[in-house]
Motif scaffolding. Sequence first.
Motif, short mmCIF file in Angstrom:
data_model
loop_
_atom_site.label_atom_id
_atom_site.label_comp_id
_atom_site.label_asym_id
_atom_site.label_seq_id
_atom_site.Cartn_x
_atom_site.Cartn_y
_atom_site.Cartn_z
N VAL C 145 0.88 -1.17 0.00
CA VAL C 145 0.00 0.00 0.00
C VAL C 145 0.91 1.22 0.00
CG1 VAL C 145 -1.82 1.20 1.25
CG2 VAL C 145 -1.68 -1.28 1.35
N SER C 146 1.11 1.83 -1.18
CA SER C 146 2.08 2.93 -1.29
C SER C 146 1.40 4.28 -1.20
CB SER C 146 2.81 2.86 -2.63
OG SER C 146 3.63 1.75 -2.68
N MET C 147 2.19 5.28 -0.85
CA MET C 147 1.60 6.60 -0.66
C MET C 147 2.38 7.68 -1.40
SD MET C 147 0.82 8.56 2.88
CE MET C 147 -0.91 8.47 3.13
N VAL C 148 1.65 8.64 -1.93
CA VAL C 148 2.26 9.83 -2.55
C VAL C 148 1.77 11.04 -1.77
CG1 VAL C 148 2.34 11.23 -4.63
CG2 VAL C 148 2.42 8.76 -4.82
N PHE C 149 2.68 11.93 -1.44
CA PHE C 149 2.34 13.02 -0.53
C PHE C 149 1.98 14.30 -1.25
CE2 PHE C 149 3.45 11.01 3.43
CZ PHE C 149 4.29 9.99 3.02
N VAL C 163 13.62 5.97 -7.95
CA VAL C 163 12.61 4.97 -8.28
C VAL C 163 13.04 3.60 -7.78
CG1 VAL C 163 11.30 3.93 -10.14
CG2 VAL C 163 11.97 6.31 -10.30
N ALA C 164 14.35 3.34 -7.83
CA ALA C 164 14.83 2.02 -7.42
C ALA C 164 14.91 1.88 -5.91
CB ALA C 164 16.20 1.76 -8.04
N TYR C 165 14.62 2.96 -5.20
CA TYR C 165 14.87 2.99 -3.76
C TYR C 165 14.25 1.82 -3.01
CZ TYR C 165 15.14 4.93 0.96
OH TYR C 165 15.40 5.14 2.28
N GLU C 191 9.89 0.42 -16.18
CA GLU C 191 8.45 0.16 -16.27
C GLU C 191 7.68 1.12 -15.36
OE1 GLU C 191 7.44 -3.91 -15.53
OE2 GLU C 191 5.40 -3.28 -14.99
N ALA C 192 8.21 1.34 -14.17
CA ALA C 192 7.51 2.25 -13.25
C ALA C 192 7.45 3.66 -13.83
CB ALA C 192 8.20 2.26 -11.89
N LEU C 193 8.57 4.09 -14.43
CA LEU C 193 8.58 5.43 -15.02
C LEU C 193 7.59 5.52 -16.18
CD1 LEU C 193 12.39 6.24 -14.94
CD2 LEU C 193 10.58 7.49 -13.78
N ARG C 194 7.46 4.41 -16.92
CA ARG C 194 6.48 4.43 -18.02
C ARG C 194 5.06 4.52 -17.48
NH1 ARG C 194 8.97 3.00 -22.96
NH2 ARG C 194 10.41 1.32 -22.51
N ARG C 195 4.77 3.73 -16.45
CA ARG C 195 3.42 3.75 -15.89
C ARG C 195 3.08 5.13 -15.33
NH1 ARG C 195 3.00 -0.88 -11.61
NH2 ARG C 195 0.75 -0.66 -11.70
N ALA C 228 6.90 1.49 -8.10
CA ALA C 228 8.01 0.59 -8.44
C ALA C 228 7.85 -0.77 -7.78
CB ALA C 228 9.34 1.22 -8.04
N ALA C 229 7.35 -0.80 -6.58
CA ALA C 229 7.24 -2.07 -5.87
C ALA C 229 5.95 -2.80 -6.22
CB ALA C 229 7.31 -1.82 -4.37
N LYS C 230 5.27 -2.37 -7.27
CA LYS C 230 4.02 -2.96 -7.72
C LYS C 230 3.02 -3.11 -6.58
CE LYS C 230 5.56 -5.07 -11.94
NZ LYS C 230 7.00 -5.01 -11.79
#
Lengths: 339, 333, 316
Positions: C145-149, C163-165, C191-195, C228-230
Amino acid sequence: MVAPTADAPISRGPSLPIARPGRESTRSWPLLDRGFYWACWATGIGLCLIAAWVVLYMMVKGLAFLEPSMLVTSPKPEITQQGSGGFFDPIVGTFVIVAIGTALAVPIGMGIAVWLSEYARPGWLARTVESALETLAGVPSVVLALFGLLVFSRGFLGFLSESSVSGGVTGTSFLTAGVAMGVLATPLVVAANYEALALLPSRLREGSHALGKTRITTIRYVLLPAIRASSATGGVLAMGRIVGDTAIITILLGGGVNTEPNGGFLGLLRGTGATLTSYIFYESPAGEGNSHEKAYAAAFVLLLIVLALNGLAVWIARDRSVARRSIWSAFGWDLPWTR
Amino acid sequence: MIGFGQRAPHPHAAARRDRRAELTLGAFAVGVLVVIAAMVVTVAIKAWPSFSHNGLAWFGSGAEPDASMRAMRDSTPLPGHSIYYFRAWPLIWGTIVTTLPAVLIALVVSTLAAVFLTEFAPSAVRRTVEPVVRLLAGVPSIIYGLIGILALAPWIEHDFISNSRKQSVIYVVQLNGNNLSTGAVILAVMILPIMVAITMNALAAVPGSWKEGSAALGVNRWRTIWRVSLRTARPAIVAGLILATARALGEAVMLDLVAGSRDFNANPLDGLTFLYEPVRPLAATIFQEAGGLNIGALSHTLYAIAAVLLVSATLLSLAGWATKRSIARFGVL
Amino acid sequence: MGSALDSLTPPPIRRIALDRAPTVAPAPTGGNGHGATVVSEPSQPSRAARLRASRPPVASVRERMQLESVWLAYGENWVVRDVSLTVREGEVLALIGASGSGKTTLLRSLNRLTEITEGAARAGRVTLDGEDVHSLEVNSLRRRVSMVFQQPNPFPMSIFDNVAYSLAEQSPARGRRRRRRSPEIEQAVIEALRRAGLYEEVAGDLGRPALRLSGGQQQRLCIARALAAKPEVLLLDEPCSALDPISTATIEELIVSLRSQVAIVIVTHNLQQAFRVADHVAFMHLGELVEYGAAEQVFDRPTQERTREYVSGAFG
């Protein structure tokens, strides 16, 4: 018009059990991370213990050996411990040296800081001065003392210190040591003031110039009053640095423990003497006096002086974050031009 | 309306006063420059005879420095050598062997302790310890030396150096509590508070949004500290390291007290005994021999040692500046 | 009501008088686009409604998280009271409400970020795919469950490292970390950057410092980092409030396109934004869930008086 209605919050609680989660538990961490975590705890607690031990040890030993009479009696070299007096001379010497050093470092340091911050023309000169100050900040005080000896034992500067009968100049006196201390403390003062000036909002300068005032007027009447607290803390920290140095004292003030004035009006200043630091060295096992009780007592007094200076600096900077930052920069821990 | 401070309403006079002020203040700045330049130049000049007579071998080993200096004081050169003969290696080695361990210990301990104080410790502990650390940073080095020689040295001598060990080297050197380990430890204790304070400051300045973002990505607290906080604090830690090393290099009086004050060339091949051998670093040597500054050859030698110290201090500053430039690329600095 | 009782209640909400029926985005009439006057009934679907209708369809909707009678407190105040919601993959859930309504706190409880604050308390149950989130290990939960602030907070590293963090920090079963530049990680980063719709703009130099990007790009970078971590669920806390309109539009498109792969919960202050992107809307007021339902229903036919007042702009 629609009348406002109040909404009463329902002041009940949940009927379900309440959980208060704590900090993240480390149980699930990889072993390496847990190892670092415990290492941090161990080191941290160890540091606290060492700090406590140092402070308490000095206090205990100092109080054990300190007698009030020591503060007002001059040192008298004698075989037995009993009658050899106190360390009044070194205390006086400390104050004299601090006074001379600060009197030199503060005005000069402030002047340089103002020049670096407000004028700084030509550019290459400003950069060279900044590098020179940073180098000076890192120079060991022994080297400074050596250089001072070299300079002040020249004949034409003999008026600053003692001249022997054959015409040789010793180069050791309160004045020479004071000048060396001034040079030592100048980078601290420059850093504190420069940092404070850099943090002043530009509207102060702009407003003053909009009124048609010259730069020097702006500096004198607007900027310097604005950085009063930082300048004061810088000065106090310079005092702290001066109080703590031993090498310059032993080399430029002589290794004795009594004040030996040189006769005449500036006799005291041109004579040799001691400060608490050189006295402690003298009374330590490496010095000639070798009475560790006196050493502990003097160290305790020195520590109290340092504590008082620290407290003074913090008190001056109490409401002003700018001045607090300048405490850091004064130690060169944040020299603006090294960023 | 004239306003504050203007005594000369004439614009040209005011500009002249400004110019004069600028020149006066600039003179102060140039004065400092002159002092430092003079110092560098005079030290170099006075040091030159010692280097020119010994060449690069000055840095090597040969006769003991104390013997050479005694010879200079007596004005009788050592057999087969000039009066300027000097081999500084035992002193250089003494400097390395006290400063390097002290700085390394202080780096590790200060970083871990600073992380503890800023991230893990209860706020009550932090609030009590922080001012104590700041106070310790300002304690004069002579006091650390006193504690070292009166408390630490006897303890090390009593508990760590056995009689048999002493006997084994008694013909070469006398082992007591004043040795390189005591020197390194006291040096470390002296520079610890400064480094802890700087690191704590730097860690506290890391923006909370980064730490929160890292936590929200599922990274545990230690890894967040390692990859975000410490990385952001790296320039400050480097600056603290440089400062501490400079201070350690220049520490003359304290090490003279506790590190042995004998120019012994401590031999790591001696095994554990190595840790208890006395040494004397460069700065302490100057301090101890400072009485002989009016004797020709001796003074040149001392100035040569001072020149070495000056050069290392300058190199340190340069190194610090260079490291900071390369690290600052990714951050907000 | 006596004055003593008044002191226990929050200050009354001041209302703006309305003389027309509430709509979220009143449409401008006419072809020239300026001089929009108040219309009582839209004669054609509003621009916002057209935007809504043009969203790509979603194949299936699957339940991901359940909130059951959730209560949250900081210190002594209960900031969230008795909230029950469902978060589904394939749709966007918007939490709307005035400041202080507890929507951000509720969002942060979904990935247990509320625990970072001292003195936080909770009651009720939050489940992810049927498991109680409090029984899961907190860091593995936060990777799902990821979050963007609200404020973009890229780390002071390169774009790639940002992104790779979280990928580099994951410890697979053996407990050793993957090397940062391994091919799997590079693949996942791209892939994450593309999404996140950022790849075309930064493909040239992934080693550039992330802090040099513009605000909108930084926020998209944070979204890429979160993806990135899907994760299974993506939480967005007012992600566009610090951005300009063009970046906002880009990110809203992104959100709408991502919803088929990830369950999305977005907290927003901006009602129009909620209308543009949300499938389900939860309106919160003073910690309580006042209304929860499909977006069309909440905006056009709210069942609660409070909701009607809020969506028509009477307060907030």
